[in-house]
Design a protein around this motif. Structure first.
Motif, short mmCIF file in Angstrom:
data_model
loop_
_atom_site.label_atom_id
_atom_site.label_comp_id
_atom_site.label_asym_id
_atom_site.label_seq_id
_atom_site.Cartn_x
_atom_site.Cartn_y
_atom_site.Cartn_z
N LYS A 254 7.91 9.85 30.75
CA LYS A 254 7.92 8.41 30.47
C LYS A 254 6.87 7.93 29.67
CE LYS A 254 9.20 4.03 32.91
NZ LYS A 254 8.03 3.38 31.93
N ILE A 255 5.85 8.25 29.75
CA ILE A 255 4.62 7.90 29.20
C ILE A 255 4.88 8.05 27.25
CG2 ILE A 255 2.31 7.94 28.59
CD1 ILE A 255 1.67 8.37 31.62
N ILE A 256 5.11 9.41 27.40
CA ILE A 256 5.50 9.79 26.01
C ILE A 256 6.57 8.97 25.46
CG2 ILE A 256 6.40 11.86 24.61
CD1 ILE A 256 4.92 13.57 26.66
N SER A 257 7.62 8.87 26.00
CA SER A 257 8.98 8.21 25.53
C SER A 257 8.51 6.59 25.20
CB SER A 257 9.97 8.17 26.62
OG SER A 257 11.05 7.54 26.26
N ASP A 258 7.82 6.22 26.18
CA ASP A 258 7.27 4.64 25.65
C ASP A 258 6.55 4.84 24.31
OD1 ASP A 258 8.54 3.85 27.89
OD2 ASP A 258 6.80 3.79 29.30
N GLY A 259 5.78 5.83 24.23
CA GLY A 259 4.85 5.92 23.08
C GLY A 259 5.55 5.93 21.83
N GLU B 10 7.52 11.28 15.64
CA GLU B 10 7.88 12.89 15.52
C GLU B 10 7.35 13.57 16.77
OE1 GLU B 10 7.16 14.78 11.81
OE2 GLU B 10 7.68 13.08 10.63
N CYS B 11 7.00 12.70 17.68
CA CYS B 11 6.62 13.61 18.91
C CYS B 11 7.82 13.83 19.86
CB CYS B 11 5.63 12.76 19.81
SG CYS B 11 3.92 12.50 18.80
N ILE C 244 3.49 18.90 22.40
CA ILE C 244 4.05 17.52 22.59
C ILE C 244 4.27 16.66 21.41
CG2 ILE C 244 3.74 17.23 25.26
CD1 ILE C 244 1.51 15.24 24.37
N CYS C 245 3.29 16.94 20.17
CA CYS C 245 3.34 16.27 19.20
C CYS C 245 2.71 17.17 17.86
CB CYS C 245 2.32 15.27 18.99
SG CYS C 245 2.59 13.82 20.14
N PRO C 246 3.26 17.05 16.67
CA PRO C 246 2.98 17.88 15.55
C PRO C 246 1.49 17.78 15.39
CG PRO C 246 4.09 15.93 14.68
CD PRO C 246 4.19 16.05 16.06
N SER C 247 0.54 18.75 14.76
CA SER C 247 -0.74 18.59 14.42
C SER C 247 -1.29 17.18 13.74
CB SER C 247 -1.22 19.68 13.81
OG SER C 247 -0.95 19.55 12.39
N TYR C 248 -0.41 16.55 12.99
CA TYR C 248 -0.72 15.44 12.15
C TYR C 248 -0.36 14.12 12.79
CZ TYR C 248 4.11 15.79 11.00
OH TYR C 248 5.43 15.91 11.04
N THR C 249 -0.20 13.90 14.07
CA THR C 249 0.17 12.76 14.57
C THR C 249 0.40 12.81 15.99
OG1 THR C 249 1.75 10.78 14.48
CG2 THR C 249 2.74 12.89 14.43
N GLY C 250 0.53 11.64 16.67
CA GLY C 250 0.71 11.49 18.12
C GLY C 250 -0.88 11.52 18.86
N TYR D 78 -3.22 14.13 21.59
CA TYR D 78 -3.72 15.35 22.57
C TYR D 78 -3.48 15.31 24.05
CZ TYR D 78 -5.65 16.71 18.15
OH TYR D 78 -5.95 16.94 16.64
N SER D 79 -3.27 14.17 24.62
CA SER D 79 -3.34 14.04 26.00
C SER D 79 -2.56 12.79 26.51
CB SER D 79 -5.02 13.77 26.36
OG SER D 79 -5.48 12.36 25.92
N ILE D 80 -2.18 12.99 27.70
CA ILE D 80 -1.56 11.66 28.49
C ILE D 80 -2.30 11.31 29.82
CG2 ILE D 80 0.46 11.19 29.61
CD1 ILE D 80 0.94 11.66 26.69
#
Length: 294
Positions: free
Chosen positions: A217-222, A231-232, A263-269, A271-273
């Motif tokens: 849910k946190i990832i989706s909101d982001g 692109e995550c 959860i994300c490509p190396s260039y964006t997003g 590293y942690s939740i």
């Protein structure tokens, strides 16, 4: 006779002119098509160049956020000794910073130090791995010199007086790669009982499904916010099983860390939740005689 020759010459000139007039539109068409192709190639190149610049920018922001995270190093400087190891050879550089618990304060701290040394500071194994990669990749590509770099650093947090949370982050530069890759290991150590705390020690049984839902849910909101999460994607159940022990406790949050491209490509997003403890308090083993979280 002379008049006939002149007439032939005039007819030839007219025919040549007609041919040129006929051929010129075709040449113009070809030139136009080539120009369009050139413009297309140029536009594609600029687009790819802009994309690469944007990726470099977001990558820098992502790494900077990691490096500038505040921790409790100063507060723990009596207990935690900062250690360094550096070695530079022709084909690689090893640059390690890592925590070492003061054994003069408590001799049982050797359990933490020995574990860290055995699992993360096996220099010979790392060197052999790098050199094997050189034989496979560099020699096969005909590259005369391939330089790799392994960097390790850490963040450390104190929770109450009994739990030590350590984040080890490893930055790997591989020959021929555009971006460095990041990998993470989290260690939670009970200073009273001198043992490591894992997911099943910290969280109640059968909590994985609810925690995975919370993380996604946190990832989706982001992603929906349109910020640096483009692109995550959501965390898979399989990946959560692999990384569920990769968490640190910091102030009022539990923070799960994931390697690049989980959860994300190396260039964006990210590293942690981060999950506020108040949201998952019912999933934490806090009713023990000596609770980890007060």
């Amino acid at each position: 006779m002379r008049a006939l020759i002149i007439s032939v010459i005039i007819i030839s000139l007219i025919a040549c002119n007609r041919t040129q007039i006929k051929e010129n539109p075709e040449k113009d068409t070809i030139d136009s098509e080539q120009l369009l192709d050139q413009n297309k190639d140029s536009s594609q190149y600029l687009s790819e160049e802009n994309l690469e610049l944007n990726q470099e920018k977001t990558k820098s922001i992502k790494v900077e956020r990691l490096i500038t995270i505040k921790d409790d190093k100063k507060k723990l400087q009596e207990l935690v000794i900062a250690k360094k190891f550096y070695k530079e050879e022709d084909f690689y550089v090893l640059d390690y910073k890592y925590p070492y618990l003061n054994e003069q304060i408590d001799t049982n701290n050797t359990r933490f130090n020995d574990f860290l040394t055995e699992n993360y500071l096996d220099i010979e194994a790392t060197e052999n791995e790098i050199l094997e990669d050189k034989v496979i990749f560099c020699d096969s590509l005909g590259i005369g010199r391939c330089m790799d770099k392994r960097v390790m650093d850490y963040k450390i947090y104190a929770v109450k007086s009994n739990l030590l949370s350590v984040l080890l982050y490893k930055e790997n530069y591989y020959s021929g790669m555009k971006h460095a890759t990041y990998m993470f290991e989290c260690l939670n150590f009970d200073l009273n009982n001198h043992k490591f705390i894992y997911y099943n020690d910290f969280f109640i049984e059968n909590s994985e499904k609810e925690l995975l839902t919370t993380i996604n849910k946190i990832i989706s909101d982001g992603i929906n916010s349109g910020e640096l999460f483009y692109e995550c994607w959501e965390l898979s159940e399989g990946d959560f099983k692999v990384y569920k022990n990769n968490f640190v406790v910091n102030d009022d949050v539990v923070e799960f860390y994931f390697d690049d491209c989980i959860i994300c490509p190396s260039y964006t997003g990210t590293y942690s939740i981060e999950i506020p403890i108040t949201e998952i308090m019912h999933l934490i083993r806090k009713y023990n005689n000596k609770p980890l979280i007060g």
